[in-house]
Design a protein around this motif. Structure first.
Motif, PDB file in Angstrom:
ATOM      1  N   VAL A 167       1.810  27.603  36.955  1.00  0.00           N
ATOM      2  CA  VAL A 167       2.880  28.132  37.816  1.00  0.00           C
ATOM      3  C   VAL A 167       2.777  27.551  39.234  1.00  0.00           C
ATOM      4  CG1 VAL A 167       3.811  30.257  38.833  1.00  0.00           C
ATOM      5  CG2 VAL A 167       3.039  30.242  36.457  1.00  0.00           C
ATOM      6  N   CYS A 168       1.537  27.365  39.702  1.00  0.00           N
ATOM      7  CA  CYS A 168       1.344  26.867  41.071  1.00  0.00           C
ATOM      8  C   CYS A 168       1.655  25.376  41.198  1.00  0.00           C
ATOM      9  CB  CYS A 168      -0.088  27.128  41.495  1.00  0.00           C
ATOM     10  SG  CYS A 168      -1.266  26.460  40.320  1.00  0.00           S
ATOM     11  N   GLY A 169       1.842  24.705  40.073  1.00  0.00           N
ATOM     12  CA  GLY A 169       2.177  23.278  40.149  1.00  0.00           C
ATOM     13  C   GLY A 169       1.023  22.373  39.748  1.00  0.00           C
ATOM     14  N   HIS A 170      -0.185  22.911  39.662  1.00  0.00           N
ATOM     15  CA  HIS A 170      -1.323  22.088  39.226  1.00  0.00           C
ATOM     16  C   HIS A 170      -1.247  21.848  37.723  1.00  0.00           C
ATOM     17  CE1 HIS A 170      -3.137  23.422  43.136  1.00  0.00           C
ATOM     18  NE2 HIS A 170      -3.315  22.121  43.158  1.00  0.00           N
ATOM     19  N   VAL A 171      -1.759  20.694  37.309  1.00  0.00           N
ATOM     20  CA  VAL A 171      -1.685  20.355  35.880  1.00  0.00           C
ATOM     21  C   VAL A 171      -3.089  20.183  35.321  1.00  0.00           C
ATOM     22  CG1 VAL A 171      -0.767  18.720  34.185  1.00  0.00           C
ATOM     23  CG2 VAL A 171       0.539  19.209  36.251  1.00  0.00           C
ATOM     24  N   LYS A 226      -7.139  32.158  36.688  1.00  0.00           N
ATOM     25  CA  LYS A 226      -7.024  31.729  38.073  1.00  0.00           C
ATOM     26  C   LYS A 226      -6.979  30.208  38.065  1.00  0.00           C
ATOM     27  CE  LYS A 226      -9.088  34.751  41.496  1.00  0.00           C
ATOM     28  NZ  LYS A 226     -10.315  35.074  42.198  1.00  0.00           N
ATOM     29  N   CYS A 227      -6.028  29.652  38.784  1.00  0.00           N
ATOM     30  CA  CYS A 227      -5.984  28.189  38.865  1.00  0.00           C
ATOM     31  C   CYS A 227      -7.273  27.719  39.555  1.00  0.00           C
ATOM     32  CB  CYS A 227      -4.768  27.734  39.664  1.00  0.00           C
ATOM     33  SG  CYS A 227      -4.850  25.980  40.076  1.00  0.00           S
ATOM     34  N   PRO A 228      -7.962  26.745  38.949  1.00  0.00           N
ATOM     35  CA  PRO A 228      -9.229  26.313  39.542  1.00  0.00           C
ATOM     36  C   PRO A 228      -9.039  25.550  40.860  1.00  0.00           C
ATOM     37  CG  PRO A 228      -8.676  24.961  37.643  1.00  0.00           C
ATOM     38  CD  PRO A 228      -7.628  26.025  37.728  1.00  0.00           C
ATOM     39  N   TYR A 229      -7.787  25.292  41.218  1.00  0.00           N
ATOM     40  CA  TYR A 229      -7.560  24.488  42.433  1.00  0.00           C
ATOM     41  C   TYR A 229      -7.034  25.269  43.629  1.00  0.00           C
ATOM     42  CZ  TYR A 229      -8.796  20.484  39.719  1.00  0.00           C
ATOM     43  OH  TYR A 229      -9.510  19.612  38.961  1.00  0.00           O
ATOM     44  N   CYS A 230      -6.079  26.207  43.374  1.00  0.00           N
ATOM     45  CA  CYS A 230      -5.477  26.824  44.589  1.00  0.00           C
ATOM     46  C   CYS A 230      -6.146  28.108  45.139  1.00  0.00           C
ATOM     47  CB  CYS A 230      -4.000  27.023  44.449  1.00  0.00           C
ATOM     48  SG  CYS A 230      -3.254  27.125  42.899  1.00  0.00           S
ATOM     49  N   PRO A 231      -6.580  29.089  44.563  1.00  0.00           N
ATOM     50  CA  PRO A 231      -6.519  29.530  43.167  1.00  0.00           C
ATOM     51  C   PRO A 231      -5.564  30.712  43.007  1.00  0.00           C
ATOM     52  CG  PRO A 231      -8.438  30.398  44.307  1.00  0.00           C
ATOM     53  CD  PRO A 231      -7.509  29.863  45.336  1.00  0.00           C
TER      54      PRO A 231
END
Ligand SMILES: [Zn+2]
Length: 412
Positions: free
Chosen positions: A374-378, A394-399
């Motif tokens: 959803v946040c745009g990370h792939v 949790k997105c590992p990048y933004c998170p």
């Protein structure tokens, strides 16, 4: 063939320290040493033989003075004995040297075996050509390669023997293309101009500048001939540049400016770059690219592309195979659609985009496609399921916290 392949692989290899090229060079050094020894043995042997022959001739002469019915004196018998003994020693030395040389030569054969890898099994898929469709495909590519090289008779013979059906008139296409390119190489613009004029509309459709660039070369060619051809150049410009005014206004202004410098020569004018060889090379490349596109053929032969890619990849693959064998990590690689290491063949060999998961550090596959969060990370789908905690992740990048179900497939 294998030798050529090895040399080529050495040239392109920057991965393996004991590369093919190095092996070639070290073999060459050994060969040079061997040749020096050969020469040495030859020179020495010839000297020895000369001496033996001389001695025997001398003895012959000496003995010819002795009457037939007379026995040799003690001194004479001694001379015969001495000469025989010397000849025997010389010949034994020569034979010894020759034997040593032979053993060095046979060692060289083993050195060749040691320096080159003969076992490519780990880098190939033996079953790949079990499928008749694939065999047909490779035959087709080989046929096309021969047509491309202008060897139409070989291509036709192969097509007949292997039942390959050509999809388009390859012979005509490549024949025409090769002829035009040969002429361009010899600075004969006419066939290329005729082709471009005949395909003017199609070239326009792919936004090609080829036709204009060919006319530009023709115009510059007229200008370069000096003041006598000034009127011809102007007439040519009037007749041919009109349709390009909209698209190439600036270029045409430059071309008109060149007219001022005809008396003193374009080569020493501010426009000298327009009479350089580079313009011909650029136009040649442009013609190859655009004409291939219109004819529906690839600029480079698929066979050559595969071979070059293989030559670049094999040393790295053999190297990794050796490392894997030393560390006993099992077979080379199981998923044969994926290489065990990344091999970069350079920008010329990139034909489509690919995605490597930043979490798993693996190239995406059909079974493990890229997913957009959803946040745009792939990340890859396998990574996504590993990161799931119940219905949340949790997105590992933004998170950003989100539901894994909201992630979408990404298609490249
Ligand atoms: Zn994110």
């Amino acid at each position: 063939m294998l030798f050529v392949l090895l040399i080529m692989s050495g040239k392109l290899d920057s991965f393996s320290p004991s590369s093919g090229m190095e092996a070639c060079l070290s073999l060459e050094r050994e060969l040079d040493k061997l040749l020096v020894r050969f020469e040495g043995v030859k020179d020495q042997g010839l000297g020895l033989l000369d001496n033996v022959i001389k001695d025997i001739k001398g003895l012959q002469e000496q003995l010819s003075t002795v009457p037939e019915d007379q026995l040799l004196t003690k001194d004479q018998a001694e001379v015969v004995k001495e000469t025989m003994c010397k000849a025997k020693t010389s010949l034994a030395k020569f034979a010894g040297d020759h034997r040593e040389l032979h053993s060095a030569l046979s060692k060289y054969g083993k050195l060749i075996d040691r320096n080159f890898v003969a076992d490519y099994a780990a880098t190939s898929r033996p079953n790949i050509f079990n499928n008749p469709d694939k065999v047909n495909l490779i035959n087709k590519i080989i046929c096309q390669h021969y047509h491309r090289q202008g060897m139409h008779d070989v291509a036709e013979a192969l097509a007949e023997e292997t039942d390959v059906q050509c999809e388009f008139t390859e012979k005509e296409s490549f024949g025409e293309l090769n002829h035009i390119l040969d002429c361009l190489r010899n600075k004969d613009l006419e066939p290329a101009l005729a082709w471009a004029t005949a395909h003017s509309q199609a070239l326009d459709n792919i936004s090609s500048t080829l036709e204009f660039k060919l006319h530009r070369l023709k115009y510059i060619e007229l200008l370069s001939k000096g003041t006598h051809y000034q009127t011809d150049a102007i007439t040519y410009a009037r007749n041919h540049f009109r349709k390009f005014v909209k698209q190439h206004e600036k270029d045409i202004q430059v071309l008109m400016g060149m007219l001022l410098y005809i008396p003193n020569g374009i080569g020493t004018s501010p426009y000298s770059c327009l009479v350089s060889e580079e313009l011909w090379v650029d136009t040649y490349e442009l013609f190859t690219r655009d004409a291939c596109q219109l004819m529906g053929i690839t600029v480079h032969s698929p066979l050559a592309i595969c071979l070059n890619a293989g030559c670049a990849a094999i040393p790295a693959l053999l190297n990794i195979k050796q490392v894997m064998m030393q560390r006993q990590v099992g077979p080379m690689w199981n998923g044969k659609d994926e290489l065990p290491i990344e091999i970069d063949l350079g920008p010329d060999s990139r034909y489509h985009s690919m995605f490597a998961c930043p979490i798993l550090r693996q190239q995406s596959t059909k079974g493990n496609p890229p997913m957009r969060l959803v946040c745009g990370h792939v990340i890859s789908r396998d990574a996504l399921s590993k990161l799931c905690n119940g219905n949340k992740m949790k997105c590992p990048y933004c998170p950003v916290e989100q539901s894994p179900g909201d992630a979408r497939f990404v298609i490249f």
